[in-house]
Design an enzyme around this catalytic site. Structure first.
Site, PDB file in Angstrom:
ATOM      1  N   ASP A 294      40.660  49.982 103.236  1.00 17.75           N
ATOM      2  CA  ASP A 294      39.861  49.196 102.293  1.00 17.75           C
ATOM      3  C   ASP A 294      40.334  47.746 102.351  1.00 17.75           C
ATOM      4  OD1 ASP A 294      38.372  51.386 101.382  1.00 17.75           O
ATOM      5  OD2 ASP A 294      39.865  51.877  99.852  1.00 17.75           O
TER       6      ASP A 294
ATOM      7  N   ASP B  87      31.787  52.182 102.198  1.00 17.82           N
ATOM      8  CA  ASP B  87      31.571  52.419 100.769  1.00 17.82           C
ATOM      9  C   ASP B  87      30.316  51.725 100.264  1.00 17.82           C
ATOM     10  OD1 ASP B  87      33.924  53.903 100.574  1.00 17.82           O
ATOM     11  OD2 ASP B  87      35.134  52.141 100.130  1.00 17.82           O
TER      12      ASP B  87
END
Length: 198
Positions: free
Chosen positions: A129, A151
């Protein structure tokens, strides 16, 4: 009378596959850039507090939930990918459904790839991330989520899927209202004439 005819099964499958590959490639490429160019767990402001790059490795789900059961998320992602693949092969003939499922599949495969092939090991890998937008989160006491390209597509396409369901668009391209109109029209006509399908 009606719009474009539904897609052929093969065409829907191709749309889903191509979009999934494109999203997967974009996700893995941006993660590669993040790993090569960003310091680990140090904020890099891009647009002040509007957009911050923050590289981290997430063993859990959103908000770092379930960090001790990473393998569960691997199985869940694999199941979702399998369901979308089955729908692509057997049910989907709507262009909108093909686009939504293709982009969703790409996002799922992006994070599944991390789970399968990144450290610390197969099926328990940590998801990369690196995108942080603090202004999006308004939960007191909870840290803003840090996410990735996969995401973004997963969340946005889940919303798109919910909208398609709410408007009554079926996988084959037919709509709920249209089906009801056809049924009422058939009930109003008592003549035994033969009918043809579109």
């Amino acid at each position: 009378m009606t719009g474009r005819p539904p897609l052929r099964q093969a065409a829907a499958g191709i749309i889903i596959a191509v979009l999934a590959v494109l999203v997967l490639a974009a996700d893995q490429f941006t993660k590669h850039l993040a790993l090569d160019n960003l310091p680990y767990q140090e904020p890099v402001p891009v647009l002040g507090d509007f957009l911050i790059l923050y590289l981290t490795k997430n063993p859990g789900a959103a908000f770092s939930l379930g960090v001790g059961v990473t393998w569960v998320f691997t199985i869940a992602l694999a199941v979702v990918a399998g369901v979308i693949g089955w729908l692509a092969a057997t049910r989907v003939r709507s262009r909108l459904w093909a686009v939504a499922l293709g982009l969703l599949l790409g996002g799922v495969l992006g994070n599944l790839t991390d789970r399968l092939f990144r450290e610390p090991g197969f099926a328990v890998g940590h998801v990369i991330d690196f995108i942080n937008t603090p202004w999006m989160w308004f939960f007191p006491g909870m840290s803003p989520a840090i996410y990735n390209v996969a995401d973004i597509f997963i969340v946005s396409m889940m919303i798109a899927v919910a909208i398609l369901v709410l408007v009554g668009l079926h996988f084959d391209g037919s709509r709920e209202a249209r089906a009801k109109d056809e049924q009422s029209g058939a009930a109003a006509s008592d003549s035994p004439q033969t009918t043809t399908e579109d």
